[in-house]
Design a protein around this motif. Structure first.
Motif, PDB file in Angstrom:
ATOM      1  N   HIS B 129       0.835  -1.089  -0.172  1.00 20.68           N
ATOM      2  CA  HIS B 129       0.073  -0.074  -0.153  1.00 20.68           C
ATOM      3  C   HIS B 129       1.090   1.113  -0.110  1.00 20.68           C
ATOM      4  CE1 HIS B 129      -3.500   2.688   1.455  1.00 20.68           C
ATOM      5  NE2 HIS B 129      -2.475   3.198   2.134  1.00 20.68           N
ATOM      6  N   GLU B 130       1.976   1.439   0.829  1.00 24.80           N
ATOM      7  CA  GLU B 130       2.709   2.616   1.013  1.00 24.80           C
ATOM      8  C   GLU B 130       3.429   2.407  -0.224  1.00 24.80           C
ATOM      9  OE1 GLU B 130       2.173   4.452   3.295  1.00 24.80           O
ATOM     10  OE2 GLU B 130       0.746   3.187   4.568  1.00 24.80           O
ATOM     11  N   HIS B 133       1.692   4.248  -3.095  1.00 31.05           N
ATOM     12  CA  HIS B 133       1.558   5.835  -2.734  1.00 31.05           C
ATOM     13  C   HIS B 133       3.097   6.319  -3.369  1.00 31.05           C
ATOM     14  CE1 HIS B 133      -1.740   6.397  -0.221  1.00 31.05           C
ATOM     15  NE2 HIS B 133      -1.376   5.761   0.632  1.00 31.05           N
ATOM     16  N   GLU B 188      -6.017   6.973  -1.325  1.00 30.06           N
ATOM     17  CA  GLU B 188      -6.014   5.952  -0.406  1.00 30.06           C
ATOM     18  C   GLU B 188      -6.512   4.701  -0.733  1.00 30.06           C
ATOM     19  OE1 GLU B 188      -4.091   5.718   2.248  1.00 30.06           O
ATOM     20  OE2 GLU B 188      -3.553   7.958   2.587  1.00 30.06           O
ATOM     21  N   HIS B 233      -6.538   8.855   7.024  1.00 31.49           N
ATOM     22  CA  HIS B 233      -7.131   7.740   6.226  1.00 31.49           C
ATOM     23  C   HIS B 233      -8.403   7.686   6.358  1.00 31.49           C
ATOM     24  CE1 HIS B 233      -2.753   6.398   6.267  1.00 31.49           C
ATOM     25  NE2 HIS B 233      -3.045   5.911   5.312  1.00 31.49           N
TER      26      HIS B 233
HETATM   27 ZN    ZN Z   1      -2.187   5.338   2.791  1.00 27.62          ZN
END
Ligand code: ZN
Lengths: 176, 290
Positions: B129-130, B133, B188, B233
């Protein structure tokens, strides 16, 4: 370690042992009214209908499916996001989850360390980050643990992680 | 020679035409604003933000654990379109539950979040997930939009090069300011969708992140350990619902890929046994912010 702490750890240990251990031994509930399937597949036969907030025992998970057991001992599969952990009310103590709890049962000493760590008060707020003095030495220190591609590849190979071609989800494919 | 001349003239024409078209489409302002920042500056901004986070919370003093997280992270990062960013991963010593992606590939995860996990596929899912980004430049875009919109690209590049100067500090502080406010909700959700795919590509059972979201949604949002994550978030239950809706049955074929449970628990157990909290530096306040 003082006596009170030791007693607390024993109580916690006893409670952990007493918790019905089905898989991870987790109590769950249904997020909504839903069909419970015999197999982890939407084409599978419906075993029973589950009501919203109905109590369930979470036995196991397979991908996006969760194997559950009802109070009248029927077992079947629901999708991951249809099941809530616990009774649907939100717990206050995040330390309840994960390894802090799992490893709590190994020995008093480790339990103490794990639990203390999970319930301490050191926090990390947005303001703390904004007001912090930049620590460039610490950023440099991260270089020490940096992994090069060949190391990552041998890590994957050693642990039977096989790279697979998987397209982005349909929703995102226009990007490619 | 005339051939080359024609080719050059053609190229020149294209160069002149394309921007003109874009100006017409998006307006001059927007185009100027979102011209890509160089990779070098991206990395320097990331290092600056990481330095602020590490100034607030030190790294966990456990080289073995740090290296393990780097191996998992780098393996996942290799499955992206930007395998060659200088990917760095770090576990920071706080009980709060969060993970951060700064631009340029500096990724931090809190020990509190790590302690909530049960297997490597969950760790891979969070890092994925990171990583998403960083690959999609979500943070960089947010920073430019929120804090540095009126500073041109050239000036930004210059500011980033003057390490230690007032200009550089200003750049880092404004970046951190925007960063600590969080990203667009849609970024997100996008990182959640991309993350599950990256986990699957890396050979993991892809729903580790979804399981973590399910677990997070059982925690009271008023739990102080989650304040920052809940402030920056969308609600974890909402994220889980949106993610599963987008995934459908698309990743069911990878459900039997490994989760690395034994390996993860062995490493974490050893870490817990030798864990000593890192002492924080006395002053966490920057007295020369201007
Ligand atoms: Zn995030």
């Amino acid at each position: 370690m003082d006596n009170r702490k030791q007693i607390l750890i024993w109580i916690l240990g006893a409670w952990l042992l007493a918790t019905p251990l089905t898989g991870f031994g987790e109590a769950g509930s249904a997020r909504l009214k839903i069909d419970m399937r015999e197999q982890p597949s939407i084409d599978s036969k419906v075993v029973t209908n589950i009501n919203k907030k109905q109590k369930l025992d979470i036995i196991n998970r397979l991908g996006s499916w969760v194997h559950v057991k009802t109070e009248d001992s029927k077992t079947g599969w629901l999708r991951l996001h249809q099941v809530r952990i616990g009774d649907g009310r939100r717990k206050n103590n995040s330390g309840y989850f994960g390894l802090g709890r799992l490893f709590g049962s190994f020995s008093g000493k480790q339990a103490n360390k794990g639990i203390t760590a999970a319930t301490g008060i050191r926090g990390l707020e947005a303001a703390q980050i904004r007001d912090a003095k930049a620590d460039h030495t610490a950023v440099k220190a991260m270089d020490e643990f940096m992994v090069v591609a060949t190391d990552a590849l041998s890590f994957a190979e050693k642990n039977q992680l096989i790279a697979t071609k998987v397209p982005y989800l349909k929703k995102d494919r226009k990007r490619e | 020679m005339p051939g080359a001349l024609i080719r050059y003239t053609g190229l020149l024409l294209i160069m002149l035409l394309v921007p003109a078209n874009s100006y017409a489409l998006f307006g001059l302002e927007k185009l100027k604003r979102f011209k890509p920042i160089s990779k070098k500056v991206e990395i320097q901004m990331g290092q600056g933000i990481a330095a602020k986070i590490l100034g607030a919370t030190p790294l966990v003093n456990d080289p073995e654990l740090q290296q393990y997280v780097n191996r998992v992270g780098k393996w996942v990062a290799l499955q992206t379109e930007r395998p060659n960013l200088p990917w760095h991963f770090g576990v920071i010593d706080t009980d709060t539950i969060n993970a951060f992606a700064t631009p340029g590939g500096y990724i931090l995860i809190t020990r509190g979040l790590l302690m909530m996990l049960r297997d490597e596929s969950e760790l891979a899912g969070i890092l994925a997930h990171e990583i998403s980004h960083a690959v999609r430049k979500h943070v960089l875009r947010t920073i430019r939009k929120q804090s540095l919109a009126d500073i041109g690209r050239k000036r930004l590049n210059k500011m980033a090069e003057e390490k230690g100067s007032g200009n550089y500090k200003y750049l880092v502080n404004s970046s951190t300011e925007a960063f600590s406010r969080g990203l667009d909700k849609k970024d997100e959700y996008a990182a959640d969708r991309m993350g599950v795919v990256l986990a699957a590509r890396a050979g993991y059972e892809p729903f580790g992140m979804a399981t973590v979201l399910q677990r997070l949604s059982a925690i009271n949002p008023k739990d102080t350990k989650l304040t920052l994550m809940f402030n920056t978030h969308p609600d974890p239950d909402k994220r889980l619902q949106k993610l599963m809706e987008a995934v459908g049955t698309q990743l069911d074929a990878y459900a039997k890929q490994p989760r690395g449970k034994e390996r993860f628990q062995k490493i974490m157990k050893a870490h817990i046994a030798r864990y000593v909290p890192t002492k924080r530096k006395k002053s966490v306040f920057d007295d020369d912010i201007w």
